[in-house]
Design an enzyme around this catalytic site. Structure first.
Site, PDB file in Angstrom:
ATOM      1  N   HIS A   7      77.936  34.244 -60.123  1.00  0.00           N
ATOM      2  CA  HIS A   7      79.231  33.715 -59.706  1.00  0.00           C
ATOM      3  C   HIS A   7      79.855  32.873 -60.812  1.00  0.00           C
ATOM      4  CE1 HIS A   7      81.554  30.795 -56.972  1.00  0.00           C
ATOM      5  NE2 HIS A   7      82.176  31.945 -56.876  1.00  0.00           N
ATOM      6  N   GLU A  34      80.621  38.014 -61.464  1.00  0.00           N
ATOM      7  CA  GLU A  34      81.914  37.760 -60.818  1.00  0.00           C
ATOM      8  C   GLU A  34      82.733  36.833 -61.689  1.00  0.00           C
ATOM      9  OE1 GLU A  34      84.729  35.408 -58.189  1.00  0.00           O
ATOM     10  OE2 GLU A  34      83.109  34.734 -59.520  1.00  0.00           O
ATOM     11  N   ASP A  36      87.170  35.290 -62.164  1.00  0.00           N
ATOM     12  CA  ASP A  36      88.495  35.158 -61.557  1.00  0.00           C
ATOM     13  C   ASP A  36      89.560  35.304 -62.629  1.00  0.00           C
ATOM     14  OD1 ASP A  36      87.494  33.874 -58.855  1.00  0.00           O
ATOM     15  OD2 ASP A  36      86.573  32.686 -60.448  1.00  0.00           O
ATOM     16  N   HIS A  49      89.053  30.025 -62.216  1.00  0.00           N
ATOM     17  CA  HIS A  49      89.091  29.912 -60.760  1.00  0.00           C
ATOM     18  C   HIS A  49      90.207  28.984 -60.318  1.00  0.00           C
ATOM     19  CE1 HIS A  49      88.055  27.959 -56.906  1.00  0.00           C
ATOM     20  NE2 HIS A  49      87.649  29.172 -56.562  1.00  0.00           N
ATOM     21  N   GLU A 109      88.118  38.928 -59.425  1.00  0.00           N
ATOM     22  CA  GLU A 109      88.914  38.427 -58.304  1.00  0.00           C
ATOM     23  C   GLU A 109      90.302  38.020 -58.788  1.00  0.00           C
ATOM     24  OE1 GLU A 109      89.234  34.707 -55.163  1.00  0.00           O
ATOM     25  OE2 GLU A 109      87.272  35.170 -56.037  1.00  0.00           O
TER      26      GLU A 109
END
Length: 240
Positions: A7, A34, A36, A49, A109
């Protein structure tokens, strides 16, 4: 196969969503990562993020979208983590794609809430195409309209539908949304055996976030999840 995502990279070992954090995850043998993305003032994909810098540099005001990529590359987001990372900046997505082997599955994301980035979906897909990375990637978002836009542009890209709060029958919502959703990404706090079974019944993979305790991870695996998002190297390094 259980596939666990690092993450924001290995964020307990290096500043999150930075090249050192992603390299740490790769070094741990992570099979999936993962990250962003948002847009800079000059419409470049910035890996971050938060919409603000203040958690990492309290002296910088404004939002990601208020700065060009060149300006963002001059902003230190590493010193608050540790002296060794002084001068570390947020990367452009292209930088991450350059260091990340293609056999590592990426979950990208789109951070489209509360700021709505017009055109981010096309820019993201164009970048992935330029780097030959439209395969072995999931595009996810809490903004399901953004997922719809991605699907309209490129129906072959895998989509992940994010849920933060509990809702009634999310598996039915996803199945009737008109989107070709591959996976559901719920907050792990409300995921139980029934939740997993219903998702599987509808044909979805399920990847809860953010699972940092190994006992909880083992419980979720026993329920049948396909993997998790985690900050813990013992978890994201155990993909098999």
């Amino acid at each position: 196969m259980v596939l666990n995502f690092a993450h924001r990279g290995s964020l307990t070992e290096a500043p999150e969503n930075t090249l050192p954090a992603f390299q740490k995850a790769i070094d741990h043998g992570a099979k999936a990562i993962e990250l962003d993305v948002q847009l800079s003032k000059d419409n470049r994909l910035v890996v971050s993020h938060d919409h603000k810098f203040t958690r990492f540099n309290k002296d910088v005001t404004g939002l990601i979208k208020d700065y060009t990529l060149a300006e963002i590359k001059q902003i230190d987001v590493g010193s608050t983590f540790g002296e060794a990372y002084s001068g570390t900046s947020l990367p452009a997505l292209e930088e991450v794609l350059t260091i990340c082997p293609k056999n590592i599955r990426l979950n990208i994301e789109i951070k489209n809430i509360p700021v709505i980035y017009e055109g981010i979906e096309q820019i993201l897909l164009d970048t992935l195409t330029a780097y030959n990375r439209t395969q072995n990637v999931i595009i996810s978002s809490f903004d399901h309209v953004a997922l719809q836009t991605v699907q309209t542009i490129n129906p072959s890209v895998d989509l992940g539908m994010l849920f933060y709060y509990r809702m009634l029958y999310p598996w039915d919502y996803a199945a009737t949304s008109g989107l070709n959703i591959r996976s559901l990404h719920p907050n792990q706090v409300y995921v139980d055996q029934t939740f997993v079974q219903e998702c599987k019944r509808r044909g979805f993979e399920i990847y809860p976030f953010t699972v940092n305790h190994f006992e909880r991870y083992k419980e979720l695996v026993s329920f049948g999840v396909d993997g998790v998002f985690s900050n813990e190297p013992r978890v994201f390094g155990s993909s098999s």
